[in-house]
Design an enzyme around this catalytic site. Structure first.
Site, mmCIF file in Angstrom:
data_model
loop_
_atom_site.group_PDB
_atom_site.id
_atom_site.type_symbol
_atom_site.label_atom_id
_atom_site.label_comp_id
_atom_site.label_asym_id
_atom_site.label_seq_id
_atom_site.Cartn_x
_atom_site.Cartn_y
_atom_site.Cartn_z
ATOM 1 N N ASP A 122 -44.276 -25.822 61.577
ATOM 2 C CA ASP A 122 -45.159 -25.782 62.727
ATOM 3 C C ASP A 122 -44.623 -26.775 63.758
ATOM 4 O OD1 ASP A 122 -47.457 -25.272 64.290
ATOM 5 O OD2 ASP A 122 -48.422 -27.054 63.475
ATOM 6 N N ARG B 230 -48.276 -29.136 77.078
ATOM 7 C CA ARG B 230 -49.247 -28.140 76.602
ATOM 8 C C ARG B 230 -50.184 -27.805 77.764
ATOM 9 N NH1 ARG B 230 -50.284 -28.200 70.971
ATOM 10 N NH2 ARG B 230 -52.515 -28.055 71.340
ATOM 11 N N THR C 22 -44.937 -21.358 65.951
ATOM 12 C CA THR C 22 -45.966 -22.082 66.692
ATOM 13 C C THR C 22 -46.842 -21.109 67.461
ATOM 14 O OG1 THR C 22 -46.334 -23.749 68.410
ATOM 15 C CG2 THR C 22 -44.374 -22.386 68.628
ATOM 16 N N GLY C 23 -48.038 -21.551 67.770
ATOM 17 C CA GLY C 23 -48.949 -20.761 68.583
ATOM 18 C C GLY C 23 -48.829 -21.046 70.068
ATOM 19 N N ASP C 24 -47.973 -22.027 70.443
ATOM 20 C CA ASP C 24 -47.817 -22.385 71.861
ATOM 21 C C ASP C 24 -47.074 -21.295 72.631
ATOM 22 O OD1 ASP C 24 -49.199 -24.680 71.766
ATOM 23 O OD2 ASP C 24 -47.488 -26.028 71.658
ATOM 24 N N ASN D 156 -54.337 -23.679 60.519
ATOM 25 C CA ASN D 156 -53.621 -22.457 60.856
ATOM 26 C C ASN D 156 -52.277 -22.352 60.146
ATOM 27 O OD1 ASN D 156 -52.648 -24.632 62.339
ATOM 28 N ND2 ASN D 156 -51.917 -23.331 63.993
ATOM 29 N N ASP D 157 -51.863 -23.398 59.444
ATOM 30 C CA ASP D 157 -50.606 -23.373 58.696
ATOM 31 C C ASP D 157 -50.810 -23.094 57.213
ATOM 32 O OD1 ASP D 157 -49.167 -24.159 61.026
ATOM 33 O OD2 ASP D 157 -49.815 -26.225 60.687
#
Length: 1168
Positions: free
Chosen positions: A424, A613, A693-695, A811-812
């Site tokens: 992550d 972010r 990653t969710g970014d 989330n991981d």
């Protein structure tokens, strides 16, 4: 009549009597096949005030006992035996033991039964002790005193006696004994504060609220008069999901209110900042959410364990082949003397049955080739070896006072076999410490410097002196101060008399938040001049540039992972109704209809390229009619028991549209220490790194470049923004052609979540081929399940590579559970990743030592342990097979039964166990500074077929030398004794066993590189113990033994000078060629590890260092070394020491940056 009888008979079988169905149903319930409640919802009567009408059937719920133990006093023996005999090795030896009992075999049943009994007893004691500790912990929890309301009064009872529906009183700092629905608190607004650190590791306070209509009932008498019914779903593991409704029955009408996670107090959480609360038990005992979360994860198996099982099957085949050969040769070479008259039973017996009996007898005779104690030794090695990770000070993080954790020791050796690392980004590669840096408001970019917003291009001194903010700027600051889930510190909540006290002292406000992004935004707004001063269930208080403002809180639209945004609806002091919305740009920009949308979309990309972010902030003005419509829709959706989440989500989507875009925030999340060095080291070790990653894409690429995951000279390929299957397929083919055309250049691949879904739908093989040809892969905008799917895709691809997933957040968890090895980071996003991981560390940089040092050592140790076990058992049983050629396959045993029993248990067990705990073939600092050494042992190289065949053939060679060397020694001299006595078969067997034991023990010594006093003690102690045991066992007539065939045999053997000479000659004949081979390969084709051993102390290698070195650097062969120094002039005790002490700087809590060096010159990974 016949037809009626026939139908009647069929009816009996189809529809059994009612009492029969009742018995069957009860049995199924007791066996756990039918749960006690089958309906999807449960109905709970508060305070157990059940209705009085006759047809009411009460639902059955479990009591509040927690049972984490596996056994009881009654089922321990049968259940434990069943579990142990599920292992194929234990079951095999049980079968052998039963065969020995049923037929006439050459060995006593005790020779197989005692080792099996020992293994079973040791394992049962270990598991029984662990279960006793679980019983002890369960009793401590179940007997905790609690107070419940019964019969109109407050009664003290034990926690295990709480029933569903009981109203429980909880005091300050107490832990909730069950999942409780909050009824009332000591505050009029019904709010209480809870910490869930024991559940998810989050130390911030969480706010829970009672239903307003019940919150006013604050005394025992008032609560006892409450008549209410709760309808909710059956228990589920999700800690943050609860759907229900409560029906309050009054004198006139009924009131129905929705219930959600904010009303539920979870078992294990603690009450803070509230004197007392009352709650009704909803889920008790094994139905509690925390208990459902502690169910065991799926068992992971290491590659070494799989290889070990394969080797066992090979040795079983060898055993069967030897038994078949012996059975065939027995009948081919059968010779029956004329004086040997067979009995009538023998004459009439079947040759086939006799052959089967002989085959089983030979199986029993040779069965010791299977190492029964291998599993126990491996379990002990893994369990004891795991403490070295916990004790390692290099894996200790001082700032947070956190040590490494080992949640499972079954995968220790797998740490040395990792080929892919899935990591992550936020909180794993970065600190997860957010700092507000930049923003864009109404299309104007600002920088945040020293508590001021500085427009781009503006002079900082001039801007800091201004006192007036534009309406857009003020709205943006109010939005980030109102739309959040931040709480004020618990100290201020309890100490202040009212909210104005805090507003008067804004500098004293301290915030707690589950999201570090929200905390950073609120703190930045406070420094600029808009201070969030607190909130209650109906109001939010701000101090805006010195002016106190109260905003009426109308509703909150909670954040969820699908929408990726949250909203609050407030009424301003002027009476305006505004909805403020905050979320990811992908969820805000598509629904934004006004504002500088196109300009700020470009600013989003610019901020992301800087590694910041981004969050978008928007608003929407509502009329009174619009709000009333929204309120009605929300009430209907939230009170629904069926598909409530979908209905609420649909209403949220309906509300959050046609937004006005206010601005964009840019928050910095800096890298953790030594992340670039760690990633570079992993690459040098041959490990490929995937960042999941969710970014958004630009932010992820920026962090990948700064962390060294991508480098500037790398060719970045993109598979993003794919809309259709055909478009994705064409892009994949284009990327494949480019990689093959530029095969010299390193490539990096960037994939987004949507494109990945399309690529895996019908082009999985092509995508995998492209990914494996890339040096680094970055997957952005990934959902948790997509992360797990990617890991599963690599794990199950051809070659079955070993995968490692590392992350810090909830989330991981999915990818951590999916990977071969899951590692949790003890970060700021709770402890869910740590709870579900196999190992846990505090920082990403610790991963280098965990793999390069601990992984290397664990793999080398257990690999040699497994191979050595098979080698020493081949040495042990092959002479037994050869001996049959000299006794016409009469199944005469070569060894006494005591030696058959004790060989694996006592004589050879401790040296290999200590070796597998302390062996260090290369210094830890060298392993960490030369990552290429990790590559040498990858792909299970040490346990390859080549190495296995070498050890097996070596065992057969040594066994031939034992047997025929001893045979030649006494071939023409059967006396062999100084007193003229003849030597018999037991003397010959004792000689073979003695030579074998010394040889296999010294062979392990030759393989040992790092000698401690423990290694010396168990190595030489095992040999001494054997001699002492043999002298006592054979020198005394023990009354409990029926026959003692080896009486005085060993004493007579040791009295012979030729026997002593033979022992020395045979041992040297076995080991000397092996030493020559090792020396030859070390000097002609050394492996990377051997070359590292030569360079550890700058030059040379000491004489016989692997045999003679003590842990303090001194040796047991100092005189021999001095002679070699003088004669050869090359062996200097001051030049090399294979041992190191605690004073070695490489062994302390080293915080220096990794120093990486490559291995100069060619290397030869010789097979053995």
């Amino acid at each position: 009549m016949a037809a009626r009888g026939s139908r009647w008979s069929r009816g009996c079988f189809i529809s059994p009597p009612a009492w029969c169905r009742t018995v069957i149903y009860w049995i199924r319930q007791q066996l756990g096949l039918d749960p006690p409640h089958r309906t999807p919802t449960r109905t709970i009567y508060v305070a157990n005030h059940f209705p009085l009408y006759g047809h009411f059937v009460q639902q059955k719920f479990p009591d509040n006992r927690i049972v984490s133990s596996k056994y009881t006093v009654w089922n321990f023996i049968p259940k434990n035996l069943f579990e142990q005999f599920r292992r194929i090795a234990n079951f095999y030896f049980l079968v052998i033991f039963l065969v020995q009992l049923m037929i006439d075999t050459p060995t006593s049943p005790f020779t197989s039964g005692l080792p099996l009994f020992f293994v079973i007893i040791v394992t049962a004691i270990k598991q029984g002790y662990e279960d006793w500790l679980r019983h002890k912990a369960d009793n401590e929890v179940n007997n905790t005193p609690v107070y419940v309301i019964r019969s109109g009064g407050l009664v003290q009872t034990r926690s295990q006696n709480i029933r569903v529906g009981d109203i429980v009183r909880i005091g300050k700092d107490q832990t909730f004994p069950a999942d409780l629905l909050l009824l009332s608190t000591d505050r009029e607004n019904g709010i209480c504060y809870v910490t869930t650190a024991s559940l998810d590791g989050e130390t911030n306070l969480k706010t829970h609220q009672a239903v307003p209509e019940i919150a006013k009932l604050q005394t025992v008498r008032q609560l006892d008069t409450l008549r209410a019914v709760i309808n909710c779903h059956q228990p589920e593991p999700d800690l943050y999901r609860f759907i229900g409704r409560i029906t309050i029955r009054g004198k006139a009408d009924e009131i129905v209110k929705p219930l959600g996670p904010e009303n539920l107090l979870l078992r294990g959480a603690s009450l803070k900042n509230t004197n007392e609360i009352f709650g009704v038990a909803v889920y008790t005992g094994m139905d509690a959410k925390i208990v459902l979360n502690y169910k065991r994860k799926s068992q992971k198996r290491s590659s070494v364990e799989k290889s070990m099982n394969t080797f066992l099957i090979v040795f079983l085949e060898i055993l069967v082949i030897e038994a078949i050969i012996s059975t065939i040769l027995k009948y081919i070479w059968w010779y029956e003397a004329s004086y040997n008259e067979r009995t009538v039973l023998e004459k009439n017996s079947s040759r086939i049955l006799t052959g089967i009996s002989d085959f089983l007898a030979f199986m029993v005779l040779y069965n010791y080739i299977i190492p029964i104690s291998l599993y126990v030794t491996v379990e002990m090695q893994k369990f004891l070896g795991s403490f070295f990770i916990v004790w390692d000070l290099d894996l200790y993080h001082e700032a947070t006072n956190q040590r490494a954790q080992v949640n499972t020791s079954d995968l220790n050796e797998e740490l040395g076999q990792v080929e892919y690392v899935f990591t992550d980004k936020t909180g794993t590669l970065t600190e997860n410490e957010m700092k507000f840096r930049e923003c864009s408001i109404n299309g104007v970019k600002y920088k945040y410097i020293n508590g001021s917003l500085i427009p781009e291009g503006m002079n900082q001194e001039v801007e800091e002196s201004r006192q007036i903010f534009t309406m857009e700027e003020e709205m943006f600051l109010k939005a980030i101060s109102l739309c959040h889930t931040v709480h004020i510190s618990d100290f201020e909540e309890t100490q202040r008399p009212n909210l104005r006290h805090v507003i008067a002292e804004p500098s004293k406000v301290q915030y707690y938040a589950s999201s570090p992004d929200e905390k950073a935004l609120v703190e930045a707004a406070k420094k600029i001049g808009v201070t969030f001063a607190g909130s209650d269930e109906k109001s939010i208080f701000l101090k805006t540039f010195g002016k106190t403002e109260r905003y009426k809180l109308l509703d909150v639209l909670e954040f969820d992972a699908d929408r990726r945004r949250m909203s609050v609806i407030v009424e301003t002091p002027k009476g305006e109704m505004i909805m403020f919305t905050k979320g990811a740009e992908s969820s805000i920009l598509p629904v934004a209809k006004s504002g500088a949308v196109s300009l700020m979309s470009a600013h989003v990309d610019e901020l992301a390229m800087k590694g910041l972010r981004t969050l978008c902030v928007a608003c929407k003005f509502l009329t009174r009619q619009e709000y009333n419509d929204i309120e009605a829709r929300l009430l209907t959706a939230r009170t629904s028991l069926h598909q409530r989440e979908q209905q609420v989500s649909d209403v949220f989507t309906f509300i959050e549209k046609d937004l006005h875009l206010l601005g964009i925030s840019g928050i910095e999340d800096k890298l953790q220490d030594k992340v670039p060095e760690t990633i570079e080291a992993l690459k040098l070790a041959g490990i490929k790194i995937w960042v999941l990653t969710g970014d958004k894409q630009e932010t992820a690429i920026s962090v990948s470049l700064s962390s060294g995951h991508f480098h500037r000279a790398m060719n970045i390929l993109k598979l993003t923004d794919q809309k259709s299957d055909s478009e994705c397929a064409e892009q994949l083919r284009r990327l494949d052609r480019r990689i093959k055309a530029d095969h010299v250049i390193q490539h990096g691949l960037v994939v987004d979540g949507i494109s990945l879904t399309i690529a895996l739908r019908g082009h999985e093989e092509l995508f995998m081929e492209i990914s494996k040809n890339c040096s680094a892969v970055l997957c952005c905008r990934m959902a948790p399940l997509q992360k797990a799917k990617v890991v599963r895709l690599l794990k199950t691809s051809p070659g079955k590579p070993i995968t490692l997933a590392i992350g810090d957040g909830a989330n991981d968890v999915s990818m951590i559970l999916e990977a071969n090895i899951g590692i949790g980071i003890m970060g700021k996003e709770g402890r869910q990743a740590v709870r579900n991981s196999d190992y846990a560390i505090a920082r990403f940089r610790f991963l280098a030592k965990l793999l390069f040092v601990h992984g290397h050592f664990y793999y080398i140790r257990i690999s040699h342990l497994v191979q050595y076990f098979f080698y020493k058992n081949v040495c042990f049983i092959t002479p037994q097979f050869l001996y049959q050629f000299y006794c016409l396959f009469s199944q005469q045993t070569l060894y006494d039964g005591a030696y058959l029993t004790l060989y694996n248990i006592c004589f050879t067990s401790l040296p290999i166990l200590m070796y597998s705990l302390f062996e260090q073939d290369v210094h830890p600092s060298v392993l960490q500074s030369k990552p290429a050494l990790y590559k040498e042992i990858s792909r299970n190289e040490v346990l390859s077929l080549k190495r296995f065949l070498y050890w097996t053939l070596l065992g057969f060679c040594h066994a031939f030398i034992f047997f025929f060397g001893s045979y030649l020694l006494r071939r023409d001299d059967t006396s062999m004794m100084g007193n003229g006595q003849t030597s018999g078969e037991w003397t010959f067997g004792s000689l073979v066993f003695t030579v074998m034991l010394i040889t296999v023990t010294l062979k392990l010594g030759i393989e040992t590189h790092y000698w401690t006093w423990i290694n010396h003690f168990v190595t030489w102690g095992s040999i001494i113990f054997y001699f002492a045991f043999s002298l006592l066992y054979g020198g005394i007539l023990w009354p409990f033994l029926q026959s003692q065939q080896t009486y005085c045999v060993f004493i007579h053997l040791l009295s012979s000078a030729s026997a002593w000479l033979g022992i020395v000659v045979i041992v040297v004949a076995c080991l000397f060629p092996d030493i020559l081979r090792k020396v030859f390969w070390r000097h002609t084709q050394p492996t990377l590890a051997q070359r590292s051993q030569l360079t550890e102390a700058n030059s040379g290698i000491t004489c016989m260092e692997s045999i003679c070195c003590y842990s303090n650097g001194e040796t047991a062969c100092s005189p021999l070394r001095r002679i070699l120094d003088q004669v050869m002039g090359r062996c200097n005790s001051l030049r090399v020491s294979r041992s190191w002490s605690d004073s070695d700087p490489c062994y302390t809590n080293d915080r220096s940056i990794l120093t990486l060096s490559s291995m100069d010159g060619p290397s030869y990974a010789s097979g053995v």
